[in-house]
Design an enzyme around this catalytic site. Structure first.
Site, PDB file in Angstrom:
ATOM      1  N   GLY A 170       0.830  -1.198   0.000  1.00  0.00           N
ATOM      2  CA  GLY A 170       0.000   0.000   0.000  1.00  0.00           C
ATOM      3  C   GLY A 170       0.860   1.241   0.000  1.00  0.00           C
ATOM      4  O   GLY A 170       1.927   1.279   0.609  1.00  0.00           O
TER       5      GLY A 170
ATOM      6  N   GLY B 168       0.538   5.608   0.299  1.00  0.00           N
ATOM      7  CA  GLY B 168      -0.403   6.686   0.566  1.00  0.00           C
ATOM      8  C   GLY B 168       0.311   7.950   0.942  1.00  0.00           C
ATOM      9  O   GLY B 168       1.540   7.981   1.033  1.00  0.00           O
ATOM     10  N   GLY B 169      -0.461   8.992   1.153  1.00  0.00           N
ATOM     11  CA  GLY B 169       0.109  10.283   1.495  1.00  0.00           C
ATOM     12  C   GLY B 169       0.740  10.280   2.867  1.00  0.00           C
ATOM     13  O   GLY B 169       1.693  11.005   3.141  1.00  0.00           O
ATOM     14  N   PHE B 170       0.213   9.460   3.730  1.00  0.00           N
ATOM     15  CA  PHE B 170       0.677   9.459   5.107  1.00  0.00           C
ATOM     16  C   PHE B 170       1.633   8.311   5.391  1.00  0.00           C
ATOM     17  O   PHE B 170       2.487   8.397   6.255  1.00  0.00           O
ATOM     18  CB  PHE B 170      -0.535   9.378   6.036  1.00  0.00           C
ATOM     19  CG  PHE B 170      -0.202   9.278   7.490  1.00  0.00           C
ATOM     20  CD1 PHE B 170       0.490  10.294   8.126  1.00  0.00           C
ATOM     21  CD2 PHE B 170      -0.596   8.177   8.240  1.00  0.00           C
ATOM     22  CE1 PHE B 170       0.798  10.214   9.470  1.00  0.00           C
ATOM     23  CE2 PHE B 170      -0.288   8.093   9.583  1.00  0.00           C
ATOM     24  CZ  PHE B 170       0.412   9.122  10.197  1.00  0.00           C
TER      25      PHE B 170
ATOM     26  N   ASP C  28     -11.905   7.299  10.682  1.00  0.00           N
ATOM     27  CA  ASP C  28     -11.889   6.806   9.308  1.00  0.00           C
ATOM     28  C   ASP C  28     -12.336   5.349   9.248  1.00  0.00           C
ATOM     29  O   ASP C  28     -11.623   4.480   8.765  1.00  0.00           O
ATOM     30  CB  ASP C  28     -10.494   6.986   8.693  1.00  0.00           C
ATOM     31  CG  ASP C  28     -10.551   6.961   7.165  1.00  0.00           C
ATOM     32  OD1 ASP C  28     -11.665   6.961   6.605  1.00  0.00           O
ATOM     33  OD2 ASP C  28      -9.487   6.940   6.532  1.00  0.00           O
TER      34      ASP C  28
END
Ligand code: NAG
Ligand code: NAG
Ligand code: NAG
Ligand code: NAG
Ligand code: NAG
Ligand code: NAG
Ligand code: NAG
Ligand code: NAG
Ligand code: NAG
Ligand code: NAG
Ligand code: NAG
Ligand code: NAG
Length: 798
Positions: free
Chosen positions: A487, A489-491, A624
């Site tokens: 994965g 992602g931005g974080f 989330d």
């Protein structure tokens, strides 16, 4: 060549050990005819299978002082497990005799004063002193097992008056409480401790046994009260030739009383689990004479003093520890101001109105990011030191809600007090009996032992999050190779990997993380403390070379969305678009989840979130919740992922992309309407997930039939079908519609749908708490007819 070397070594050792002057004599029993036994004689009493030995040992750090002790004979470090005279070590001239009346007596010199002896009541016809293979020294009816020192062994039983005392004499453990200085208790076990076995099962006087981290392996084990006041279970790892800590009583070392002197604040930098520093609070300095902090500027006029705010700090040990119970900070402060003896007060921003004045002395100070405590320290008006313990409001600000605001100490009013009450009441605990349900749940679905091992779920936490080295992580993920990425992602980026002990893990490399090292460690400790069957377990972390990495258990079956939505529509409007399971799952056909499994997933997730909201007392909102963050373990046991991380995300990230966190479709109206954010945002998201579990349809995106249109809103449609028109089968996931049996499944699904309807109410106060939601799903509370959810659209992307 090597062989020769070994042979050579062997000869040397033989030569050395067989020289007559130093030949150590090993006894199998010691009788009065062998008396006296002196330190200079090099005699040891050895148990039949050589597991333990007893005799005189050098006192650490001294060449001419000795203790009469028992130690492991077959382990290289020869750890001492019992000692007759730790407190008063003796000189080489001391002697140990079995007297004519059958007493064992240690004297200074051959006839000096008695240093230590067994009671005279010991039967006199005993044949001699023997040592058993479980480490018990016995003389007649006297046995060392009845009089442990700092260590407890398998086969030993804790009696009513058994006490362990640390070698330095400062700390003691009576089977249920750890105590400093004879009376100052700082840790209490739920049940008092009884005994433990070589397999790592610990018995106490109530309920299920505790399982140590390496349960199942028969190992050399001990329970030792250290000189730092912490109680630890050790097990000897034969491969590494060293002791491993498999359980500790006090996870945060600074909560142990008496580590730092009066006035000091114990500050753990988190670099090691046992490392700490004693620092003076602002306005104070180290005193030159004694081990304490003293004021830089004495308070001349108590009326003219002020308070410095120290976030996450607390003191205790003043002469009256009764809480005044006020939710009002001003009230608490004026109580302290009016009391000449008050040196400061602790205040907690929770619903219980914790307000405790520290009178006369400041003791047991510690800093811990795991508490919502703030200490207001009284200093002279002229004091110029600023408080360097800050960060509480910042953390609350970034927990997820932006609108949590703490009242400023200098300007509060009735209004702020009311706000605190409102905020705190939202976190009311109501999950009584959760433990019991939890056990019932476990018994039904997971084998007891597998649970302990695969989930790492010893009922008491093991030694906290492990600190991994960067090299270990690199090795586990094959140098962060592309093929291990699951994965991006931005974080964070997520890799799968395998630890050296071949445990599979998910490795999450964080980017743009806020805060300093201590803060990071603090957050990680909090996350790691959250143990729940339905939460993905954090094994450890790495904080090296500027990299922040979290190491999680690997959950094999991927995320829920892959099972629910076959024609995978991806929802990734959220800021964190990490999708852990994308690559791992591929396009392999997933089994269709039956109704019972769906129900079980719903219940598990509800319980996990209820635990986060209500039991952790850490105010953890998930923010989330969506099927992508619900992973499925063995047996499709659901595990909620990605909790607790919102605190670590950099503030700019939140601010620049508006204040909205989470993912479109699951966002509660509060996010858009600028209302205050509470735990009810998670309830809303959960409601959406619940409907998706029943319908197999992605909310906001498409209807299961041809009705997809701008106006289509999943809760609305489901309400009309299932509740108004009573045509439940219309909304069911068409993949398993055929398996639906009205008689068998109606109640279950009806409960899920009605609960979901309550969860997706537009007004937050209409939604039940997560604890209540879990009960509604269980069927332990009645579910009232829900009102129809109003249509709520996230207004475009502007
Ligand atoms: C006792 O044994 C140790 C090593 O085993 C040796 O160094 C020491 O000299 C011995 N002492 C006596 C008095 O034999
Ligand atoms: C030491 O001896 C005991 C008893 O024989 C045995 O149970 C234990 O495994 C041994 N320990 C080691 C490290 O060999
Ligand atoms: C033991 O005797 C020696 C002198 O023989 C003395 O120096 C020492 O203080 C004595 N120790 C104790 C504990 O009485
Ligand atoms: C210990 O035994 C020895 C030899 O039997 C004797 O000389 C000595 O006085 C005894 N000491 C004590 C304290 O009983
Ligand atoms: C010791 O003596 C008592 C009574 O004198 C007797 O009951 C007991 O069995 C004896 N113990 C041993 C080990 O001989
Ligand atoms: C514990 O005690 C039992 C009997 O009392 C004995 O059979 C067993 O060997 C002991 N265990 C150890 C590790 O010595
Ligand atoms: C230990 O305490 C319990 C309850 O206080 C009592 O019933 C029991 O007899 C005690 N046991 C011993 C060995 O004193
Ligand atoms: C241990 O000590 C604590 C505190 O001093 C006390 O409350 C508790 O009753 C004691 N427990 C036992 C089993 O003695
Ligand atoms: C561990 O020891 C227990 C008894 O203490 C025994 O029943 C069990 O079979 C042992 N297990 C292994 C794996 O050796
Ligand atoms: C805060 O300041 C004091 C001195 O004013 C210092 O001793 C202490 O180490 C500081 N604490 C922290 C956490 O920086
Ligand atoms: C301790 O403080 C509480 C609350 O302020 C008060 O009610 C109580 O009387 C105090 N006790 C003593 C012994 O001062
Ligand atoms: C918390 O955040 C709000 C909005 O971003 C800001 O106005 C407020 O000053 C912050 N509070 C603190 C104590 O940082």
């Amino acid at each position: 060549m090597k062989f020769h070397l070994i042979l050579f070594n062997f000869l040397i050792i033989n030569l050395l050990t067989s020289s007559p002057s130093s030949s150590a004599q090993s006894l199998s029993t010691f009788t009065s005819s062998n008396s006296p036994w002196q330190p200079s004689q090099n005699k040891t009493l050895v148990s039949p299978r050589s597991a333990f030995a007893a005799g005189f040992r050098h006192f650490p750090g001294s060449s001419n002082l000795y203790t009469f002790s028992i130690w492991y004979n077959n382990i290289s470090d020869q750890t001492i497990v019992w000692s007759a005279n730790w407190a008063i070590p003796v000189q080489a001239s001391a002697s140990l005799n079995i007297t004519s009346n059958g007493q064992l007596r240690l004297t200074n010199g051959s006839s000096g004063p008695t240093i230590w002896s067994t009671p005279t009541s010991v039967s006199s016809n005993s044949t001699g002193l023997i040592l058993t293979d479980d480490g018990n020294l016995m003389l007649g009816s006297w046995q060392s097992f009845d009089h442990p020192t700092d260590t407890f062994l398998p086969n030993q039983t804790f009696g009513n008056d058994t006490v362990l005392v640390s070698r330095n004499g400062k700390f003691s453990f009576n089977g249920s409480s750890l105590v400093f200085n004879g009376s100052d208790s700082y840790w209490t076990a739920a049940n008092s401790f009884v005994s433990f076995g070589v397999d790592g099962l610990v018995q106490h006087n109530g309920g299920n046994p505790i399982i140590l981290a390496d349960f199942g392996q028969n190992r050399t084990r001990r329970l030792t009260l250290g000189d730092d006041g912490n109680l630890r279970f050790f097990s000897f790892d034969p491969d590494k030739h060293s002791w491993a800590i498999v359980w500790v009583a006090v996870l945060e070392i600074c909560r142990i009383h008496g580590l730092c002197g009066p006035g000091y604040i114990c500050f753990s930098n988190g670099l090691t689990l046992s490392g700490y520093e004693c620092v003076c609070p602002p306005g104070f300095r180290r005193s030159t004479g004694s081990d304490s902090c003293v004021r830089k500027n004495p308070i001349i006029d108590m009326g003219k003093s002020k308070f410095l705010r120290l976030d996450y700090v607390n003191y205790s040990g003043g002469s009256n520890q009764t809480s005044i119970n006020t939710l009002n900070l001003a009230n608490c402060r004026s109580k302290c101001r009016l009391n000449q003896r008050c040196l400061g007060f602790g205040f907690k921003y929770d619903m219980f109105g914790y307000c405790v004045l520290q009178l006369d002395r400041l003791l047991n100070g510690y800093w811990s990011p795991g508490t919502e405590m703030t200490f207001y320290l009284r200093v002279d008006y002229s004091e110029t030191d600023p408080s360097n313990f800050t960060g509480m409001s910042e953390v609350l600000n970034t927990t997820c809600p932006i609108q949590f605001s703490l009242p400023d100490p200098s300007a509060e009013s009735d209004r702020t007090t009311r706000n605190i009450i409102i905020i705190t009441i939202l976190f009311t605990t109501e999950i009584a009996g959760a433990g019991l349900l939890f056990w019932a749940f476990l018994k039904r679905y997971v084998k007891y032992r597998d649970m302990a091992q695969t989930l790492g779920l010893g009922l008491l936490p093991t030694s906290g999050p492990k600190r991994f080295s960067y090299a270990e992580i690199k090795l586990a993920t094959k140098d962060f190779s592309e093929e291990n990425i699951i994965g991006k992602g931005g974080f964070s980026d997520v890799y799968i990997g395998k630890l050296q002990d071949s445990r599979p893990v998910a490795v999450k490399c964080l980017k743009n993380v806020t805060g300093g090292d201590a803060e990071f460690w603090g957050e990680v400790t909090i996350i790691a403390r959250m143990h729940h069957l339905n939460l993905v377990r954090l094994w450890g972390f790495c904080n090296e070379k500027g990299r922040r990495i979290l190491v999680y258990e690997h959950v094999p079956n991927g995320s829920l969305d892959k099972y629910l939505f076959r024609s995978s529509h991806n929802v990734s409007d959220g800021i964190d678009t990490t999708n852990e399971t994308e690559a791992m799952i591929g396009l392999k056909q997933k089994p269709i989840l039956d109704w019972n499994i769906r129900y079980r997933i719903a219940l598990g997730v509800a319980r996990a979130i209820a635990y986060l909201h209500e039991e952790c007392l850490e105010w953890v909102l998930h923010c989330d919740i969506k099927p992508e963050n619900i992973l499925l373990g063995d047996d499709f046991c659901p595990k909620v992922a990605d909790f607790g991380l919102s605190k670590l995300k950099k503030k700019e990230q939140i601010v620049t992309k508006s204040r909205i966190r989470g993912t479109r479709g699951y966002l509660a109206p509060e996010w858009v309407k600028n209302d205050s954010i509470t735990s009810k945002v998670d309830v809303f998201s959960f409601g959406m997930v619940l409907l998706e579990i029943v319908t197999g349809a992605r909310n906001l995106i498409q209807g299961p039939s041809a009705v997809a249109s701008e106006e289509w809103y999943l809760p609305h449609w489901a309400f009309e079908m299932a509740i108004e028109e009573r045509r439940m089968e219309e909304i069911l996931d068409c993949q398993i519609k055929h398996a639906y049996d009205d008689k068998v499944h109606f109640k279950l699904i009806d409960r899920m749908v009605k609960t979901a309807m309550w969860c997706v109410q537009e007004r937050a106060e209409m939604r039940p708490s997560m604890g209540k939601v879990a009960k509604m799903l269980e069927g332990t509370v009645e579910i009232m007819e829900p009102p129809k959810p109003t249509i709520f659209f996230i207004a475009g992307d502007n």
